[in-house]
Design a protein around this motif. Sequence first.
Motif: not given
Length: 135
Positions: A45-57, A7-23
């Motif tokens: 970041a995962d295919g569902h767009m959950n994002i883990n940040l480090i050194e965050a404010v 499902k994550e592969n599908f979302l990465k390939a068919n939506t803009l959920n790939c943006v956090p992975i690219i960044l």
Amino acid sequence: MQKFTRKENFLKANTLNCVPIILKGQAVLIDLRNECTVAGIIDNADGHMNINLIEAVFIDRLQRQHPFEQFLVRERMIRQIQIPPHINVTQEIHDWCKSGCGRPKLKINKKRTYKEKRAQVKHKEILGEIVQKQK
């Protein structure tokens, strides 16, 4: 390399959920749905767009800043991801699509499936629309 579910592969390939992975590895500013903001470096970041940040404010509604070593932003809380100005996201998405949308290289004898072809065509259409809006 991170393993993704089907499902994550599908979302990465068919939506803009790939943006956090690219960044990944870039400093970004994420606006949340509760009027708060988080700034940090994308660690994962995962295919569902959950994002883990480090050194965050974390910046709350009253503009108070709270530093965190790690901060997880759930997909449903994201309103907007502010992309750094030095990154050409259009070119990054285009390159990512050409490299196979983050999937391992296909075997020489294996042909692309209809879904893979359709996903790549959809990404090219989206990129074309973005380029037209930028002009």
